[in-house]
Design a protein around this motif. Structure first.
Motif, PDB file in Angstrom:
ATOM      1  N   GLN A  67      24.029   3.364  26.709  1.00  0.00           N
ATOM      2  CA  GLN A  67      24.697   2.992  27.822  1.00  0.00           C
ATOM      3  C   GLN A  67      25.303   1.459  28.406  1.00  0.00           C
ATOM      4  N   GLY A  68      26.895   1.918  28.203  1.00  0.00           N
ATOM      5  CA  GLY A  68      27.457   0.326  28.444  1.00  0.00           C
ATOM      6  C   GLY A  68      28.266  -0.337  27.775  1.00  0.00           C
ATOM      7  N   ASP A  69      28.143  -1.404  27.495  1.00  0.00           N
ATOM      8  CA  ASP A  69      29.036  -2.158  26.247  1.00  0.00           C
ATOM      9  C   ASP A  69      27.914  -3.426  25.865  1.00  0.00           C
ATOM     10  N   THR A  70      26.845  -3.122  25.659  1.00  0.00           N
ATOM     11  CA  THR A  70      25.837  -4.942  25.946  1.00  0.00           C
ATOM     12  C   THR A  70      26.451  -4.448  24.169  1.00  0.00           C
ATOM     13  N   THR A  71      26.130  -5.612  23.144  1.00  0.00           N
ATOM     14  CA  THR A  71      25.406  -5.360  21.698  1.00  0.00           C
ATOM     15  C   THR A  71      24.382  -4.561  21.171  1.00  0.00           C
ATOM     16  N   THR A  72      23.529  -3.737  21.841  1.00  0.00           N
ATOM     17  CA  THR A  72      22.592  -3.142  21.243  1.00  0.00           C
ATOM     18  C   THR A  72      23.203  -1.593  21.659  1.00  0.00           C
ATOM     19  N   ALA A  73      24.281  -1.368  22.731  1.00  0.00           N
ATOM     20  CA  ALA A  73      24.571  -0.498  22.849  1.00  0.00           C
ATOM     21  C   ALA A  73      25.733   0.172  22.155  1.00  0.00           C
ATOM     22  N   PHE A  74      26.733  -1.008  21.076  1.00  0.00           N
ATOM     23  CA  PHE A  74      27.545  -1.065  20.275  1.00  0.00           C
ATOM     24  C   PHE A  74      26.545  -0.504  18.963  1.00  0.00           C
ATOM     25  N   CYS A  75      25.767  -1.551  18.574  1.00  0.00           N
ATOM     26  CA  CYS A  75      25.315  -0.958  17.622  1.00  0.00           C
ATOM     27  C   CYS A  75      24.378  -0.431  16.971  1.00  0.00           C
ATOM     28  N   ALA A  76      23.570   0.087  18.341  1.00  0.00           N
ATOM     29  CA  ALA A  76      22.619   1.469  18.378  1.00  0.00           C
ATOM     30  C   ALA A  76      23.540   2.463  18.082  1.00  0.00           C
ATOM     31  N   GLY A  77      25.130   3.011  17.895  1.00  0.00           N
ATOM     32  CA  GLY A  77      26.424   3.729  18.086  1.00  0.00           C
ATOM     33  C   GLY A  77      26.164   3.357  16.692  1.00  0.00           C
ATOM     34  N   LEU A  78      26.657   2.280  16.344  1.00  0.00           N
ATOM     35  CA  LEU A  78      27.664   2.130  14.654  1.00  0.00           C
ATOM     36  C   LEU A  78      25.971   3.281  14.145  1.00  0.00           C
ATOM     37  N   ALA A  79      24.875   2.240  14.313  1.00  0.00           N
ATOM     38  CA  ALA A  79      24.270   3.032  12.727  1.00  0.00           C
ATOM     39  C   ALA A  79      23.937   4.847  13.061  1.00  0.00           C
ATOM     40  N   ALA A  80      23.773   5.405  14.523  1.00  0.00           N
ATOM     41  CA  ALA A  80      24.456   5.958  14.130  1.00  0.00           C
ATOM     42  C   ALA A  80      25.417   6.988  13.506  1.00  0.00           C
ATOM     43  N   PHE A  81      26.359   6.634  14.239  1.00  0.00           N
ATOM     44  CA  PHE A  81      28.057   6.885  13.102  1.00  0.00           C
ATOM     45  C   PHE A  81      27.492   6.854  11.624  1.00  0.00           C
ATOM     46  N   GLN A  82      27.084   5.870  10.998  1.00  0.00           N
ATOM     47  CA  GLN A  82      26.871   5.729   9.568  1.00  0.00           C
ATOM     48  C   GLN A  82      26.120   6.945   9.495  1.00  0.00           C
TER      49      GLN A  82
END
Length: 375
Positions: A91-106
């Motif tokens: 959700q949204g735009d936190t460092t958590t959101a970005f890193c969780a998304g990146l980890a999943a994408f990879q």
């Protein structure tokens, strides 16, 4: 289907709690808390009765964003290895959101981005949030845009129409969920001191926590609040002070001891909503409050140079005043001096959502058609 929901800050919990409740009716759900804002995160988890399946230990005072990101990626990777979900929801735009998304994408796991498409167009405002959400847009499989304006921003960036769903903002769902638990319309968690302040007279709510407002800007805000509290001495100025030392030190040093300016520790979500509902005006740099206040017909003076939530400004609920204290004071004077204008907001619908966003997100994840939110 298994969905892993990643969250790390109070706003993420608030906006994902109703989504988690909707998902749990139809799919397997696991919740991972990153610990990005541990104290305020727990407060929000308690407010919605959430117990994460995974609790990471990633943040401590003084850590840089790079160290936080490295620890988040490492921790999220271990959780993804264990859970192997079909979707990761952020959700949204936190460092958590970005890193969780990146980890999943990879790991080639599909990413669903709740509250996608918010933009200021300035990578430094807000920092680092504008970069986080823009980067997430490149890797998300589904973009849950809260409004048509947010969806338009995604299309402008080249996101395919088939990946965008206009859902409304889940914060409106959260407000409805929270209010349903209030006995006699009053949250049981409201502290006695705050009740007393609200009974003592009309109130103005103040919040401030964004990085771009630290330092000299924060000190200027405090001096402005001192002037305003003296000018409007009949009002109770209530300021829940963020736990970040960059906020607490100048606020308590410059504003402590004023009779009608009440400084308190951060309040729980139910109390926050109750304050918004009873305030004549809110001064804030918070994104969430800009979305919450219209439900109660409460105007907001936005103390930021940019806002990614122009819907409230266009609908007449908010004034984008910037960081200049003279402009903020002028906006405050305008709102407080026009009771008729303030009261007229109560008849308007919230431009950010209708309370059905979580159901739309669930339907989209299940591959079903979604009737979009039109505002």
């Amino acid at each position: 289907m298994k969905v892993l929901v990643a969250l790390g800050t109070r706003p993420e919990v608030i906006k994902l709690a109703p989504v988690i409740a909707a998902l749990q009716q139809r799919v397997e759900v696991k919740v991972c808390a990153s610990g990005q804002h541990r104290e305020m995160l727990q407060q929000a988890l308690d407010a919605f009765g959430l117990r994460p399946n995974h609790m990471l230990d990633t943040m401590s005072p003084g850590r840089s964003l790079n160290i936080l990101a490295a620890r988040l990626l490492e921790g999220m990777d271990a959780v993804l290895e264990q859970e192997r979900p079909d979707w990761v929801l952020v959700q949204g735009d936190t460092t958590t959101a970005f890193c969780a998304g990146l980890a999943a994408f990879q790991r080639q796991i599909r990413v669903g981005h709740v509250e996608a498409g918010l933009r200021t167009g300035d990578l430094n405002s807000p920092f680092p949030e504008e970069a986080n959400r823009t980067l997430l847009a490149r890797i998300a499989s589904l973009h849950f845009a809260p409004t048509r304006l947010a969806a338009r921003a995604l299309r402008t960036e080249g996101v395919e129409e088939s990946r965008i769903r206009v859902t409304g903002n889940t914060v409106v769902d959260a407000i409805q969920q929270a209010q349903a638990a209030w006995p006699a319309g009053i949250p049981s968690s409201v502290p006695a001191e705050i009740r007393a302040r609200l009974e003592a007279g009309p109130a103005v709510l103040v919040t401030c926590h964004r990085r771009e407002n630290f330092g000299a800007v924060m000190e200027a805000f405090c001096n402005m609040l001192a002037r305003l509290s003296e000018r409007y001495s009949e009002l109770q100025w209530i300021f829940p002070v963020h736990l970040n030392p960059a906020v607490r030190e100048p606020v308590h040093r410059l504003l402590g001891g004023r009779p009608n300016l009440f400084l308190t520790d951060p309040v729980d979500y139910h109390t926050s909503l109750y304050l918004i509902r009873h305030a004549q005006l809110v001064l804030s740099d918070s994104g969430g409050i800009q979305e919450e206040a219209p439900t109660f017909g409460t105007p907001v003076v936005v103390m930021r140079q940019h806002t990614e939530r122009m819907e409230g400004v266009h609908a007449g609920f908010a004034t984008l005043a910037g960081q200049d204290t003279l402009a903020i004071e002028e906006a405050v004077n305008t709102w407080l001096g026009d009771e008729h204008h303030r009261n007229s907001l109560r008849a308007k619908a919230n431009p950010y959502g209708d309370g059905q966003a979580s159901g739309r997100i669930l339907a989209a994840l299940l591959g079903k058609s979604v009737e979009e939110f039109h505002g």
